[in-house]
Design an enzyme around this catalytic site. Structure first.
Site, PDB file in Angstrom:
ATOM      1  N   TYR A  18      60.750  47.921  40.876  1.00 19.40           N
ATOM      2  CA  TYR A  18      59.390  48.073  41.420  1.00 19.40           C
ATOM      3  C   TYR A  18      59.434  48.941  42.685  1.00 19.40           C
ATOM      4  O   TYR A  18      58.605  49.846  42.856  1.00 19.40           O
ATOM      5  CB  TYR A  18      58.818  46.688  41.721  1.00 19.40           C
TER       6      TYR A  18
ATOM      7  N   SER B  39      52.225  50.941  46.818  1.00 16.84           N
ATOM      8  CA  SER B  39      52.595  49.588  47.268  1.00 16.84           C
ATOM      9  C   SER B  39      53.213  49.690  48.657  1.00 16.84           C
ATOM     10  O   SER B  39      53.618  50.773  49.088  1.00 16.84           O
ATOM     11  CB  SER B  39      53.629  49.005  46.297  1.00 16.84           C
TER      12      SER B  39
HETATM   13  P1  NAP Z   1      47.402  42.426  37.853  1.00 18.28           P
HETATM   14  O1  NAP Z   1      46.239  41.509  38.019  1.00 18.28           O
HETATM   15  O2  NAP Z   1      48.633  41.961  37.187  1.00 18.28           O
HETATM   16  O3  NAP Z   1      46.873  43.776  37.193  1.00 18.28           O
HETATM   17  C1  NAP Z   1      47.721  44.706  36.577  1.00 18.28           C
HETATM   18  C2  NAP Z   1      46.922  45.479  35.563  1.00 18.28           C
HETATM   19  O4  NAP Z   1      47.781  46.426  34.900  1.00 18.28           O
HETATM   20  C3  NAP Z   1      46.360  44.565  34.472  1.00 18.28           C
HETATM   21  O5  NAP Z   1      45.108  45.067  34.054  1.00 18.28           O
HETATM   22  C4  NAP Z   1      47.391  44.743  33.386  1.00 18.28           C
HETATM   23  O6  NAP Z   1      46.929  44.404  32.105  1.00 18.28           O
HETATM   24  C5  NAP Z   1      47.656  46.224  33.506  1.00 18.28           C
HETATM   25  N1  NAP Z   1      48.843  46.607  32.773  1.00 18.28           N
HETATM   26  C6  NAP Z   1      50.104  46.185  32.963  1.00 18.28           C
HETATM   27  N2  NAP Z   1      50.919  46.697  32.031  1.00 18.28           N
HETATM   28  C7  NAP Z   1      50.140  47.456  31.219  1.00 18.28           C
HETATM   29  C8  NAP Z   1      50.385  48.242  30.063  1.00 18.28           C
HETATM   30  N3  NAP Z   1      51.615  48.337  29.508  1.00 18.28           N
HETATM   31  N4  NAP Z   1      49.357  48.883  29.476  1.00 18.28           N
HETATM   32  C9  NAP Z   1      48.103  48.777  29.977  1.00 18.28           C
HETATM   33  N5  NAP Z   1      47.804  48.051  31.069  1.00 18.28           N
HETATM   34  C10 NAP Z   1      48.817  47.408  31.684  1.00 18.28           C
HETATM   35  O7  NAP Z   1      47.891  42.864  39.297  1.00 18.28           O
HETATM   36  P2  NAP Z   1      47.219  43.722  40.455  1.00 18.28           P
HETATM   37  O8  NAP Z   1      47.779  43.185  41.697  1.00 18.28           O
HETATM   38  O9  NAP Z   1      45.762  43.840  40.325  1.00 18.28           O
HETATM   39  O10 NAP Z   1      47.929  45.124  40.203  1.00 18.28           O
HETATM   40  C11 NAP Z   1      47.254  46.360  40.137  1.00 18.28           C
HETATM   41  C12 NAP Z   1      48.119  47.431  40.756  1.00 18.28           C
HETATM   42  O11 NAP Z   1      48.268  47.159  42.154  1.00 18.28           O
HETATM   43  C13 NAP Z   1      49.537  47.506  40.194  1.00 18.28           C
HETATM   44  O12 NAP Z   1      49.931  48.860  40.075  1.00 18.28           O
HETATM   45  C14 NAP Z   1      50.357  46.802  41.254  1.00 18.28           C
HETATM   46  O13 NAP Z   1      51.698  47.208  41.251  1.00 18.28           O
HETATM   47  C15 NAP Z   1      49.629  47.243  42.494  1.00 18.28           C
HETATM   48  N6  NAP Z   1      49.882  46.449  43.699  1.00 18.28           N
HETATM   49  C16 NAP Z   1      49.520  45.138  43.773  1.00 18.28           C
HETATM   50  C17 NAP Z   1      49.777  44.443  44.949  1.00 18.28           C
HETATM   51  C18 NAP Z   1      49.397  43.016  45.120  1.00 18.28           C
HETATM   52  O14 NAP Z   1      49.733  42.439  46.159  1.00 18.28           O
HETATM   53  N7  NAP Z   1      48.747  42.377  44.186  1.00 18.28           N
HETATM   54  C19 NAP Z   1      50.395  45.080  46.018  1.00 18.28           C
HETATM   55  C20 NAP Z   1      50.746  46.399  45.899  1.00 18.28           C
HETATM   56  C21 NAP Z   1      50.481  47.090  44.748  1.00 18.28           C
HETATM   57  P3  NAP Z   1      47.229  42.902  31.527  1.00 18.28           P
HETATM   58  O15 NAP Z   1      46.222  41.985  32.164  1.00 18.28           O
HETATM   59  O16 NAP Z   1      47.044  43.087  30.067  1.00 18.28           O
HETATM   60  O17 NAP Z   1      48.633  42.562  31.906  1.00 18.28           O
END
Ligand code: NAP
Length: 256
Positions: free
Chosen positions: A161, A148
């Protein structure tokens, strides 16, 4: 002998691929030729269809990654379904928001467990397989951690986080150092502000959204597809000499 981004014949395990960044990465790896196992707690119905539409195999592994309990089973099921794991993408992650003075222990532990502890132990389990199999044409395996901007910065109202994602930068380098001699490359991608469920609260907050957009040189939120190209690069032979690196894909945010 050109530079290769081809993933034909490779097996990739992606966590949290039912939505958002994980979904875009899983589909892009399949488009580049890999068979893909999807591990997560929600059924990745749409992603399974999208991967299969590329002609590649898709394997569903149901696992709650909030603890290390399912880690070995996830690796075993991925191996059973794909025959091999060449690529692990640790994407599953959560975020908890609260004012620093009110931030609670449950919100601390939940984020550290899912975003950092499981990421390390799943990597360890996958790396044991990669190391024991050994290198083929240069690389024994690729581990890609989703970090991140808060790997580099502190953020606002998200202390666990920021701690977990800073830790992801640290274990990426620690794993890279120890696994390099075995031919496993370990890198991270630091996404900028990407429009997904993770940032829904920020997108809905008009003030924070404006402040964020004003700081992004590219002038827009990123999309999950913006992250996928970096993932294919770090999964492919083109990156065999890249390890221990955290690649920001942030529309220029960190350059400001
Ligand atoms: P998201 O749509 O919320 O996706 C998160 C994923 O992680 C979902 O598939 C979620 O499943 C899964 N997950 C969460 N807790 C879990 C658990 N206990 N067991 C299994 N799966 C779990 O958000 P995203 O933005 O795509 O996030 C993906 C990654 O990118 C994360 O590591 C996040 O921190 C990182 N990130 C995102 C951003 C951003 O701006 N969006 C920026 C920097 C980093 P569910 O659908 O079941 O919750």
């Amino acid at each position: 002998m050109g530079i290769s981004f081809d993933l034909s014949g490779k097996g990739a395990l992606v966590t949290g691929a039912n939505t958002g960044i994980g979904q875009a990465i899983a589909v892009a790896l399949a488009e580049a030729g890999a068979d893909v196992a999807l591990a997560g707690r929600s059924d990745p119905v749409e992603t399974l269809k999208l991967v299969e539409a590329t002609g590649r195999k898709a394997v569903n592994i149901s696992a709650d990654l909030s603890s290390t309990q399912p880690v070995q089973r996830v690796v075993d099921e991925a191996l059973a379904g794909l025959g091999r794991i060449d690529i692990l993408v640790n994407n599953a992650g959560i975020i908890r928001r609260n004012d620093l003075l009110d931030f609670g222990e449950e919100d601390w532990d939940a984020v550290m467990d899912t975003n950092l502890k499981t990421l390390f132990f799943l990597s360890q389990a996958a790396a044991r397989h990669m190391v024991s199999r050994g290198p083929e044409n240069g690389s024994a395996g690729k581990i890609i951690n989703i970090a991140s901007l808060l790997t580099f910065q502190g953020g606002i109202r998200v202390p666990s986080y920021a701690a977990a994602k800073s830790g992801v930068g640290g274990v990426t380098k620690a794993m890279a150092n120890e696994l390099a001699a075995s031919g496993v490359q370990v890198n991270a991608i630091a996404p900028g502000y990407i429009a997904t469920n993770n940032t829904a609260a920020l997108q809905a907050d008009a003030t924070r959204s404006r402040q964020i957009l004003e700081r992004i040189p590219t002038g827009r939120w990123g999309s999950p597809q913006d992250i996928a190209g970096a993932a294919v690069f770090l999964a492919s032979p083109a990156s065999d000499y890249v390890t221990g690196h955290v690649l920001a894909v942030d529309g220029g945010w960190l350059a400001r």
